[in-house]
Design an enzyme around this catalytic site. Structure first.
Site, PDB file in Angstrom:
ATOM      1  N   GLU A 228       0.762  -1.102  -0.088  1.00 27.16           N
ATOM      2  CA  GLU A 228       0.091  -0.186   0.065  1.00 27.16           C
ATOM      3  C   GLU A 228       0.893   1.381   0.138  1.00 27.16           C
ATOM      4  O   GLU A 228       0.867   2.055   0.905  1.00 27.16           O
ATOM      5  CB  GLU A 228      -0.945  -0.138   1.156  1.00 27.16           C
ATOM      6  CG  GLU A 228      -2.028  -1.081   1.063  1.00 27.16           C
ATOM      7  CD  GLU A 228      -3.012  -1.205   2.109  1.00 27.16           C
ATOM      8  OE1 GLU A 228      -2.834  -0.898   3.224  1.00 27.16           O
ATOM      9  OE2 GLU A 228      -4.093  -1.605   1.749  1.00 27.16           O
TER      10      GLU A 228
ATOM     11  N   GLU B  62      -4.287 -10.576   0.075  1.00 27.25           N
ATOM     12  CA  GLU B  62      -5.263 -10.459   1.384  1.00 27.25           C
ATOM     13  C   GLU B  62      -6.482 -10.799   0.992  1.00 27.25           C
ATOM     14  O   GLU B  62      -7.181 -10.333   0.054  1.00 27.25           O
ATOM     15  CB  GLU B  62      -5.259  -8.940   1.938  1.00 27.25           C
ATOM     16  CG  GLU B  62      -3.930  -8.559   2.612  1.00 27.25           C
ATOM     17  CD  GLU B  62      -3.944  -6.931   2.924  1.00 27.25           C
ATOM     18  OE1 GLU B  62      -4.820  -6.755   3.596  1.00 27.25           O
ATOM     19  OE2 GLU B  62      -2.480  -6.594   3.062  1.00 27.25           O
TER      20      GLU B  62
HETATM   21  C1  GAL Z   1      -5.287  -3.878   3.943  1.00 25.53           C
HETATM   22  C2  GAL Z   1      -3.788  -4.039   4.478  1.00 25.53           C
HETATM   23  C3  GAL Z   1      -3.493  -4.389   5.745  1.00 25.53           C
HETATM   24  C4  GAL Z   1      -4.767  -4.057   6.705  1.00 25.53           C
HETATM   25  C5  GAL Z   1      -5.785  -4.731   5.930  1.00 25.53           C
HETATM   26  C6  GAL Z   1      -6.957  -4.410   7.052  1.00 25.53           C
HETATM   27  O1  GAL Z   1      -5.519  -2.919   3.206  1.00 25.53           O
HETATM   28  O2  GAL Z   1      -2.885  -4.128   3.452  1.00 25.53           O
HETATM   29  O3  GAL Z   1      -2.404  -3.873   6.391  1.00 25.53           O
HETATM   30  O4  GAL Z   1      -4.792  -2.966   7.078  1.00 25.53           O
HETATM   31  O5  GAL Z   1      -6.096  -3.860   4.870  1.00 25.53           O
HETATM   32  O6  GAL Z   1      -7.336  -5.020   8.194  1.00 25.53           O
END
Ligand code: GAL
Length: 988
Positions: free
Chosen positions: A415, A491
């Site tokens: 990010e 993620e």
């Molecule tokens: C993503 C980020 C993580 C965490 C997650 C939400 O955008 O990469 O570090 O913030 O969202 O928990």
């Protein structure tokens, strides 16, 4: 427009450059025959409120620090009683004014006196810091060594000339805020300190400066290639392979390959004139071929998690046992991959991944997400003044971790938006390590990387990507390039609070589309910090609990493990969803089809067994012979002849795959995969609750009551007041749940914040208007309209009570009225009973919590628990603890008396020592105190949980639409009520 920077040089902690004085980065190794001294332990410590509050005299030998506090290094000082931790997700907790940092800049001066061991040989030595947040200035014996930033990366200094046998003084000044903080905006606690090891390492003449193990495996001929580049030159021996070769020379030998499933390592030794280093070599080749990420020629499926380093008492200082525990927990839950979000972990963690077998996506210590808040203006990754710092970080990661077979991809960071600095990092990495693919999610064009990566893409989008039919990029060449890439979800499945739902549906997509190579669930562990209330009860704190001016609440608690590393129901669900063996039944034929979903391992390590149960009791069990299927292969296996049903209840088969032998990560018998199926699916739910017996007729009694069998009702409201002489509250129709984090959603999903919409519609304050109470024939019929104020929405509810023998049955018909657009949180009955009935036996889904879209791991059986153990301790209290498919449940007191509940059809059972309203109001687990009633929720249906805290909403098939529904429960008294009448409060 930005103001011109003030005239004059920037202080070192604001200078965007990486630092001064450190040695060039190089490989890490756990040990060698060169001596080393761990400088951890008790250090002297002084905290100042700003960078310049104290002068540098403390670094001089002879400084008297005896009145300073003592700090156990490694540690974060805010977790040792100096200052406070602070949590923000995206926002910087200081003005975005790069590279400047606030004048209020907590600064920790650290002092350590040490003697050298008596046999210390003298000569060259390096002082290594494995991790200091965020900027350190270092002196040894009064001489300044330099300055470094890059919190989760090592820094080494040459110190041999400065060392003395006795009375060395190591002084380290650590600033919480520095230019480096702009590059370290990861979603986690801000925790300054020397939080990883500090080590002094002897560097004998002719010892290793750096080495690079290049290993490959050719799956077409079974040959491994090995070349170890080393400075200075030396030899490499691999006894098992009969190798004794000079460094720099390639060899090709037949080998067994390394993979996460079969982590075959060869012990080796690298020797130079001055040093011997034990190595563990794994042969494997990573490549992107034909749009697919392959290892050793095969597509791999990533069953991964994102792992931050975390411990509830020590923050990111994680000891070796905890690291091993993490890897073992992952392996035992069928996890095969880890993204080191969002920084290189302690180096020893990667050794464990090599040894026990995990694919690693090693991520650089880099995130500039907070610049998104200002339209990405001034983003360091697109400002060449910062490029040296970015390249420094890339080099320190790659050089440190390049020799691990488990590391299969490099990630530039997380990010950071887009920018030339990222391209420069990618170019440097390619030049240095041409073999490993590069990952970065934040640039949709994927211009610098080898895999197309996304976070939280919903199921439908993943399917489109799987078909290579995603939304095109404007630039046709980049579009074609990206479309030819493999796809990973870096993620997904945001595991905040109750959830994540919908994992199984993702897994189906990963299996259906070659391009979708799995992903990494967000995230491994809740970062709740252990605290105690004034009266000594322990709980986990989150953002806002430390008086932070800006914070993001419990968004820091979104893991599959609770902070104390207890697996949450989400982890148990994930284990089931990603299991590497599929067992499908054909109950009619009496066969199961077993499919090996591993990428490399055959099934010879597993043994299979079956259990046949009736009414939840084992009737018979045995072994099942399953061939040692190769990856991807299936076999149809016959179950033993169906035992004749004895009529003892519903018949179910369970087939399990367990470890045949002890492995390095779990003992023999550890369950890897299972499946359960009914012999005759018609049995399920078809059993009539009403059993033969002469029906009782309701009769009016004194005090405005109606008596029907064991039930005594209020004649005017139709509410059950006593059952078998025991006072009860309800049961009444109930639709509310204490919103889960996924109901709350995040601010960036305004339309999706179900919690707000539910509350706006009044679902948390439904009223019950009695329309009619009819006493007639064999029934008592109560018609109510359940509805919130200020709305014309309602649920017309007809409850028909009847009774035979000692049983009381209520059949409920619900008809929605009005234009319902929102889903209902739940639909069922809630009743309050005496809290002493806190022992429960049930026949249904268990042993753990399940919701409509998180029920894969729930299996039908006979279970027993006390009410306390049914509660899932989400760090921020919320709806939890439902058990699926419950056929019947018996609630008992210690004397055996109690209440039995049978459901038609099976129901969702939730029991709590507090009300939904109390659960809803609680902010921390210690706010929940048993309030004198056992609340029994008997739900016909529940709304799913989804993962909308950061991801998709509940999938349509798991939405609980308001629709006509019919269900029934029968209550039976157990044993002698004995106990005196218990007076219950009304729901608060
Ligand atoms: C993503 C980020 C993580 C965490 C997650 C939400 O955008 O990469 O570090 O913030 O969202 O928990």
């Amino acid at each position: 427009m930005h103001e011109a920077p003030p005239a004059g040089p920037l202080p070192y902690y604001e200078d965007p450059s990486p630092g001064t004085g450190a040695l060039p980065p190089r490989a890490w190794w756990a040990h060698s025959d060169a001596r080393r001294v761990n400088l951890g332990g008790a250090w002297r410590f002084r905290l100042s409120a700003s960078a310049g509050a104290e002068d540098e005299s403390f670094a001089r030998p002879g400084f008297d620090a005896s009145r300073w506090d003592v700090l156990p290094v490694p540690c974060h000082w805010p977790l040792q009683g100096h200052g406070m931790p602070a949590y923000t997700n995206v926002r910087y907790p200081f003005p975005v004014d790069p590279p400047h940092v606030p004048t209020e800049n907590p600064t920790g001066d650290h002092l350590r006196h040490f003697d050298l061991p008596d046999d210390w040989p003298g000569g060259a030595a390096v002082l290594r810091f494995d991790g200091v947040e965020s900027c350190a200035r270092v002196w040894l014996n009064g001489a300044e060594l330099g300055v470094f930033k890059g919190s989760r990366l090592p820094a080494e200094f040459e110190v041999g000339e400065l060392l003395r046998p006795r009375g060395n003084v190591l002084a380290v000044r650590v600033h919480q805020w520095s230019s480096g903080s702009y590059l370290e905006d990861q979603d986690m606690w801000w925790l300054p300190g020397i939080f990883r090891d500090v080590t002094l390492i002897e560097r004998p003449e002719g010892s290793v400066t750096d080495f690079f193990v290049h290993c490959g495996y050719d799956h077409t001929n079974g040959l491994g290639t090995l070349r170890v580049d080393c400075e200075p030159r030396g030899t490499v021996t691999v006894p098992e392979l009969g190798l004794d070769i000079p460094t720099g020379e390639p060899v090709i030998v037949p080998v067994e390959p390394w993979s996460a499933e079969v982590p075959r390592l060869y012990d080796a030794e690298l020797a130079t004139e001055g040093e011997r280093i034990p190595l563990r070599i794994g042969f494997r080749t990573v490549a992107v071929e034909d749009g697919v990420l392959k290892v050793n020629g095969r597509r791999i499926l990533l069953r991964g998690v994102n792992r931050h380093e975390f411990d509830p008492d020590h923050g990111r200082t994680v000891d070796p046992e905890t690291m091993r525990r993490d890897v073992l927990l992952m392996k035992r839950h069928n996890i095969n991959a880890v993204r080191t979000s969002h920084y290189p972990p302690q180096p020893a963690f990667l050794e464990l991944c090599d040894e026990l077998g995990l694919w690693v996506l090693d991520e650089c210590d880099l995130e500039t997400h907070g610049f998104e808040e200002v339209g990405w203006r001034g983003n360091p990754v697109d400002d060449e003044r910062w490029t040296p710092a970015l390249l420094d970080r890339a080099a320190r990661m790659v050089e440190r971790d390049k020799n691990h077979p488990s590391v299969i991809m490099w990630s530039l960071g997380n990010e950071c938006g887009t920018g030339r600095g990222l391209s420069a990092m990618a170019a440097w990495i390619r030049e240095r390590d041409a073999v490993r693919p590069i990952h970065y999610e934040g640039d949709l064009s994927s211009a610098d990387v080898d895999v197309y990566s996304r976070m939280y893409a919903d199921h439908a989008e993943c399917e489109r990507i799987g078909r290579r039919e995603e939304h095109p990029l404007e630039d046709a060449a980049l579009d074609a390039r990206r479309r030819a890439m493999p796809f990973v979800l870096c993620e997904y499945g945001h595991a905040m609070g109750n959830g994540p739902g919908g994992l199984g549906e993702y897994q189906a997509i990963f299996h259906a589309h070659e391009r979708c190579q799995g992903g990494f669930v967000w995230e491994w562990i809740d970062h709740g910090l252990r605290r105690r209330t004034a009266d000594g009860r322990s709980y986990f704190a989150y953002g806002g609990d430390f008086g932070e001016e800006l914070h993001d609440g419990n968004f820091v608690c979104d893991g599959l493990l609770f902070p104390d590393r207890t697996p949450s129901p989400g982890l148990v669900e994930l284990k089931k969803v990603v299991e590497p063996v599929r067992i499908e039944a054909d109950a009619r034929r009496g066969t199961v089809t077993v499919t090996n979903l591993h990428d490399f391992a055959d099934l010879s390590g597993l043994s299979f067994g079956w259990v046949y149960e009736e009414g939840g009791e084992v009737s018979d069990e045995g072994r099942l012979k399953v061939p040692a299927l190769a990856p991807g292969e299936s076999a149809v296996v016959e179950l033993p002849l169906m035992p004749r049903a004895t009529g003892r209840g519903e018949a179910l088969w369970t087939v399990r795959a367990v470890l045949a032998e002890d492995t390095a990560w779990a003992p023999a018998g550890h369950e890897v995969a299972w499946s359960q199926f009914a012999v005759d699916p018609v049995v399920r739910g078809a059993r009539s609750v009403a059993r033969p017996g002469k029906p009782h007729a309701p009769r009016r009694a004194e005090g405005g009551m109606v008596v029907l069998g064991p039930g005594v009702f209020d004649a005017s409201t139709g509410v059950l007041r006593y059952f078998n002489g025991i006072q009860v509250t309800g049961p009444a129709l109930d639709v509310w749940r204490a919103p889960i984090d996924n109901d709350r959603g995040m601010d960036w999903y305004p339309q999706g914040q179900l919690d707000r919409q539910w509350r706006a519609s009044g679902l948390h304050r439904m009223r019950h208007r009695v329309v009619r109470v009819t006493v007639g024939g064999d029934t008592l019929t109560v018609v109510t309209r359940v509805a919130p104020a200020a709305s014309d929405l309602g649920l017309r509810t007809v409850s028909t009570w009847s009774s035979t023998g000692d049983r009381l049955t209520v059949a409920v018909d619900v008809t929605p009225e009005g234009e319902w657009t929102l889903p209902l949180p739940r639909l069922g009955l809630r009743m309050g009973v005496c809290p002493t009935m806190d022992q429960v036996d049930w026949f249904g889904g268990g042993p753990g919590e399940a919701y409509p879209d998180t029920r894969a791991a729930s299996r039908i059986g006979r279970y027993r628990s006390d009410v306390d153990a049914l509660q899932t301790p989400y760090v921020r209290p919320q709806e939890n603890g439902a058990r699926a498919d419950v056929r019947w449940a018996e609630l008992r007191r210690v004397d055996g008396s109690g209440l039995r509940i049978d459901g038609t059809p099976p129901f969702w059972m939730t029991l709590r020592p507090w009300s939904t309203e109390e659960l809803d109001a609680a902010e921390h687990t210690h706010d929940l105190v048993p309030s004198g009633t056992l609340w029994v929720h008997l739900d016909h249906a529940l709304h799913g949980v989804g993962s909308h805290a950061c991801g998709p909403e509940v999938l349509p098939e798991f939405r609980l639409a308001a629709a006509p529904a019919t269900f029934a429960f029968t209550f039976t008294a157990l044993g002698d009520p004995g106990a005196p009448l218990h007076t219950l409060p009304e729901p608060s």
